[in-house]
Write an enzyme that holds these catalytic residues in place. Structure first.
Site, short mmCIF file in Angstrom:
data_model
loop_
_atom_site.label_atom_id
_atom_site.label_comp_id
_atom_site.label_asym_id
_atom_site.label_seq_id
_atom_site.Cartn_x
_atom_site.Cartn_y
_atom_site.Cartn_z
N GLU A 167 0.88 -1.20 -0.03
CA GLU A 167 -0.25 -0.09 0.08
C GLU A 167 0.82 1.36 -0.02
O GLU A 167 0.47 2.10 -0.72
CB GLU A 167 -0.80 -0.10 1.24
CG GLU A 167 -2.23 -1.16 1.14
CD GLU A 167 -2.86 -1.33 2.39
OE1 GLU A 167 -4.10 -1.26 2.05
OE2 GLU A 167 -2.22 -1.52 3.21
N GLU A 186 -3.78 -9.65 3.31
CA GLU A 186 -4.43 -9.58 4.43
C GLU A 186 -5.61 -10.49 4.61
O GLU A 186 -5.84 -10.75 5.88
CB GLU A 186 -4.94 -8.01 4.34
CG GLU A 186 -3.94 -6.79 4.67
CD GLU A 186 -3.43 -6.36 3.60
OE1 GLU A 186 -2.97 -5.20 3.44
OE2 GLU A 186 -3.62 -7.17 2.33
#
Length: 262
Positions: free
Chosen positions: A114, A134
């Site tokens: 990210e 995730e």
């Protein structure tokens, strides 16, 4: 602020941020978020800077993800607070007036992916690995991953990466458009320096306006994006850089004609 988890320096108009937690593969902790916020505040105020370079300490990881020890403590309230803070930090990085280069020197997993996607350019070493992992922890990307990954590589590939959480190598990242270039590990910072040199050789405001037009346009409809582009083009026409650039181009053309007796 006394930086404990990152190293920061400014040199020849370039800001260098090194995530400095090699013992945990440069994982993103709450303290590190606070330090990054402070560094970005300094960069935002410095009109002399032309570029930012972000990398990780060591040769194993750019950033391996969030600090799992802190993840254990997150409930809905804390989770919402932390994701919003990180989203806002990464958006500030994305929208800096100057280009930001991620020098990805190893794993860019979860929050590391990210962070890299918030940068203007991503240059990866051959040993770089990328994943939106995730889901394997029972959660989803929360610092912009579902949004930026889709915009970078398209919906189908983004869904594949996010829903399965599998690691991809640097070659695959280049193939799908996640990174700009892949180089040998020992050539990474040399390549980054070459990109910085290109940036510094170009008019600062033109770079700023072009970056803003692309970033804003990605979140607008075509008509609104075109209107914003036109506005920024008009602003660029008022700058000294434009006057000097056009004059230099015309002079170069005149010299070429003379040299060729045209």
């Amino acid at each position: 602020m006394d930086y404990q988890l990152l190293a920061y320096k400014q040199e020849d108009g370039v800001a260098y941020i090194t995530i400095n937690r090699p013992e945990v593969r440069n994982a993103l902790s709450n303290r590190l978020v606070d330090e990054l916020e402070e560094v970005i505040s300094q960069i935002e105020k410095n009109e002399e800077l032309r570029a930012v370079v972000i990398t990780g300490a060591g040769d194993k990881a750019f950033m391996s993800g969030a600090d799992i020890r802190e993840l254990v403590e997150r409930d809905a309230i804390i989770g919402r607070k932390h994701t919003r803070q990180r989203q806002e930090l990464f958006s500030r990085i994305e929208n800096l007036n100057i280009p930001v280069i991620a020098a990805v020197n190893g794993y860019a997993i979860g929050a590391g992916l990210e962070l890299s996607m918030a940068c203007t350019f991503r240059i990866a070493s051959e040993n770089a690995k990328f994943a939106a992992s995730e889901v394997k922890l029972g959660i989803i990307p929360g610092a912009g991953g579902t949004q930026r990954l889709t915009r970078l590589v398209g919906k189908a590939k983004a869904l594949e990466m996010i829903l399965f959480g599998d690691i991809i190598d640097a070659g695959e990242a280049l193939r799908i458009g996640l990174v700009n270039k892949v180089v040998p590990q020992d050539k990474l910072m040399e390549e980054v320096s070459a990109w910085v040199k290109k940036i510094k050789a170009l008019p600062k405001l033109a770079i700023q306006y072009a970056k803003e037009s692309v970033n804003r346009g990605a979140n607008l409809g075509l008509e609104q994006g075109l209107a914003h582009e036109s506005y920024l083009f008009a602003l660029a026409c008022t700058t000294q850089d434009k006057k000097e650039g056009v004059a230099a181009f015309l002079e170069k053309g005149r010299r070429t004609l003379l040299e060729n007796n045209i």
